[in-house]
Design a protein around this motif. Structure first.
Motif, PDB file in Angstrom:
ATOM      1  N   GLY A 101       0.667  -0.992   0.006  1.00 54.63           N
ATOM      2  CA  GLY A 101      -0.230   0.127   0.043  1.00 54.63           C
ATOM      3  C   GLY A 101       0.637   1.147  -0.075  1.00 54.63           C
ATOM      4  O   GLY A 101       0.042   2.492   0.262  1.00 54.63           O
ATOM      5  N   ALA A 102       2.031   1.187  -0.064  1.00 57.83           N
ATOM      6  CA  ALA A 102       3.029   2.512   0.176  1.00 57.83           C
ATOM      7  C   ALA A 102       2.841   3.242  -1.195  1.00 57.83           C
ATOM      8  O   ALA A 102       3.305   4.407  -0.937  1.00 57.83           O
ATOM      9  CB  ALA A 102       4.484   2.061   0.387  1.00 57.83           C
ATOM     10  N   ARG A 103       2.757   2.645  -2.282  1.00 54.73           N
ATOM     11  CA  ARG A 103       2.748   3.299  -3.921  1.00 54.73           C
ATOM     12  C   ARG A 103       1.847   2.978  -4.622  1.00 54.73           C
ATOM     13  O   ARG A 103       1.174   1.816  -4.317  1.00 54.73           O
ATOM     14  CB  ARG A 103       4.153   3.161  -4.477  1.00 54.73           C
ATOM     15  CG  ARG A 103       5.452   3.606  -3.481  1.00 54.73           C
ATOM     16  CD  ARG A 103       6.677   2.888  -4.286  1.00 54.73           C
ATOM     17  NE  ARG A 103       8.112   3.367  -3.694  1.00 54.73           N
ATOM     18  CZ  ARG A 103       8.636   2.892  -2.936  1.00 54.73           C
ATOM     19  NH1 ARG A 103       8.062   1.695  -2.423  1.00 54.73           N
ATOM     20  NH2 ARG A 103       9.879   3.181  -2.560  1.00 54.73           N
ATOM     21  N   GLY A 104       1.737   3.557  -5.779  1.00 51.28           N
ATOM     22  CA  GLY A 104       1.045   2.993  -7.058  1.00 51.28           C
ATOM     23  C   GLY A 104      -0.399   2.613  -6.866  1.00 51.28           C
ATOM     24  O   GLY A 104      -0.997   3.345  -6.141  1.00 51.28           O
ATOM     25  N   LEU A 111       4.583  -5.358   6.633  1.00 55.81           N
ATOM     26  CA  LEU A 111       3.930  -6.527   6.119  1.00 55.81           C
ATOM     27  C   LEU A 111       4.961  -6.965   5.060  1.00 55.81           C
ATOM     28  O   LEU A 111       5.105  -6.453   4.004  1.00 55.81           O
ATOM     29  CB  LEU A 111       2.524  -6.266   5.729  1.00 55.81           C
ATOM     30  CG  LEU A 111       2.076  -7.378   4.689  1.00 55.81           C
ATOM     31  CD1 LEU A 111       1.847  -8.525   5.765  1.00 55.81           C
ATOM     32  CD2 LEU A 111       0.697  -6.902   4.160  1.00 55.81           C
ATOM     33  N   ASP A 112       5.178  -8.168   5.341  1.00 50.56           N
ATOM     34  CA  ASP A 112       6.122  -9.063   4.415  1.00 50.56           C
ATOM     35  C   ASP A 112       4.974 -10.068   3.905  1.00 50.56           C
ATOM     36  O   ASP A 112       4.917 -11.259   4.627  1.00 50.56           O
ATOM     37  CB  ASP A 112       7.303  -9.697   5.000  1.00 50.56           C
ATOM     38  CG  ASP A 112       8.008 -10.538   3.869  1.00 50.56           C
ATOM     39  OD1 ASP A 112       7.465 -10.709   2.889  1.00 50.56           O
ATOM     40  OD2 ASP A 112       8.937 -11.020   4.273  1.00 50.56           O
ATOM     41  N   ILE A 153      -3.033  -0.051   5.482  1.00 48.41           N
ATOM     42  CA  ILE A 153      -2.123  -0.410   4.263  1.00 48.41           C
ATOM     43  C   ILE A 153      -0.861  -1.033   5.085  1.00 48.41           C
ATOM     44  O   ILE A 153      -0.297  -0.718   6.306  1.00 48.41           O
ATOM     45  CB  ILE A 153      -1.827   0.809   3.524  1.00 48.41           C
ATOM     46  CG1 ILE A 153      -1.029   1.782   4.348  1.00 48.41           C
ATOM     47  CG2 ILE A 153      -2.913   1.120   2.884  1.00 48.41           C
ATOM     48  CD1 ILE A 153      -0.602   3.067   3.433  1.00 48.41           C
ATOM     49  N   GLY A 154      -0.469  -2.131   4.539  1.00 41.08           N
ATOM     50  CA  GLY A 154       0.744  -2.773   4.830  1.00 41.08           C
ATOM     51  C   GLY A 154       1.911  -2.690   3.797  1.00 41.08           C
ATOM     52  O   GLY A 154       1.550  -2.726   2.493  1.00 41.08           O
ATOM     53  N   ASP A 155       3.164  -2.759   4.169  1.00 39.51           N
ATOM     54  CA  ASP A 155       4.292  -2.755   3.112  1.00 39.51           C
ATOM     55  C   ASP A 155       5.479  -2.948   3.885  1.00 39.51           C
ATOM     56  O   ASP A 155       5.763  -2.773   5.090  1.00 39.51           O
ATOM     57  CB  ASP A 155       4.387  -1.395   2.331  1.00 39.51           C
ATOM     58  CG  ASP A 155       4.967  -1.576   1.027  1.00 39.51           C
ATOM     59  OD1 ASP A 155       4.307  -1.353   0.146  1.00 39.51           O
ATOM     60  OD2 ASP A 155       6.350  -1.758   0.908  1.00 39.51           O
TER      61      ASP A 155
END
Length: 283
Positions: free
Chosen positions: A15-18, A59-60, A36-38
């Protein structure tokens, strides 16, 4: 699970980009409670602030323990997860013989196992409640071929098959399953590549709005844009040699091979191939 998004709890991977970040913004605007996780802590914090999400965390998607911990926190702080959006994905490009085995495994780990792990984690929560919705971002590349993207195409084809099978298996559970199949999207994922003739890249906001509509009114599958989807579907009824001739004629077979601007793409490729941090928010 149809109707208003007001108060719905929605978790988004990558959720960090794009696409992931655009989807978070659209869902927040529609009244949902969004997490959001990232894996990219810096980009995640900046994205969370810009989208005004309700929660964000590490989040992996390739690690079941990480996924469970993320969803546990979402449910503890926001409430039961109504919707999981499996968005995290990577797309290294280039000739198949130049692709290291480690990169091929990385593509499958993030794009396929990430969806499988996330779906299982969500189902353990949703099935006992007899409600929920899993939305997985696949690609039209999973329904057609793209030279220079052989492993990526395989990964997205796997996501499509997995999601369709899960939907049938859990058809009486109260849990919905949806696939979003974008055409190539104007994000870092396609940096340094030109458009396919007569088919512009989609924008992240186009995919985000498709997710909003699916959450409001679930459907098994949607292709974005519909015009590109119609062309991809029509190829099923076209003689193989004719379809390949048309692709060659318009130069589309070189888009992810000889026509790539390697310098413009370098930062993305380094992340996607694991040569720097944060591969999963790269859609």
């Amino acid at each position: 699970m149809t109707g208003s998004l007001q108060g719905r709890v929605i978790a988004i991977t990558g959720g960090a980009r794009g696409i992931g970040l655009a989807t978070a913004r659209a869902l927040v605007a529609a009244g949902a409670r969004v997490a959001i996780g990232d894996v990219d802590a810096d980009a995640l914090a900046a994205g969370a602030e810009s989208a005004r999400v309700h929660l964000y965390g590490a989040l992996d998607v390739t690690d079941p323990a990480s996924f469970d911990a993320f969803l546990d926190r979402v449910e503890r702080e926001l409430g039961p997860v109504d919707v999981l959006v499996n968005n995290a994905g990577i797309m290294p490009v280039g000739a198949l013989t130049d692709e290291p085995d480690a990169v091929a495994r990385r593509i499958m780990d993030v794009n396929v196992h990430g969806v499988i792990i996330g779906t299982k984690s969500a189902l353990h929560r949703m099935v006992p409640r007899r409600r929920g919705h899993v939305v997985s971002i696949a690609s039209m590349a999973g329904e057609t071929v793209a030279p220079g993207l052989a492993t990526y195409c395989a990964s997205k084809s796997a996501v499509i098959a997995f999601t369709e099978a899960a939907r049938v298996e859990y058809r009486s559970s109260g849990v919905e399953f949806s696939l979003v199949l974008p055409w190539f999207v104007n994000t870092e994922l396609t940096a340094g590549t030109r458009d396919v003739p007569f088919m512009k890249k989609a924008e992240p906001e186009d995919i985000a709005q498709a997710v909003v509509r699916l959450v409001e009114k679930p459907r098994p599958k949607v292709r974005i844009p519909a015009s590109a989807g119609a062309i991809v579907v029509s190829q099923r009824f076209m003689p193989r040699r004719l379809g390949e001739f048309v692709s060659r004629r318009f130069g589309s077979e070189q888009i992810f091979l000889g026509d790539v601007d390697a310098e413009r793409r370098r930062a993305y490729e380094d992340r996607a191939r694991g040569q720097s941090s944060a591969p999963e928010s790269t859609r």
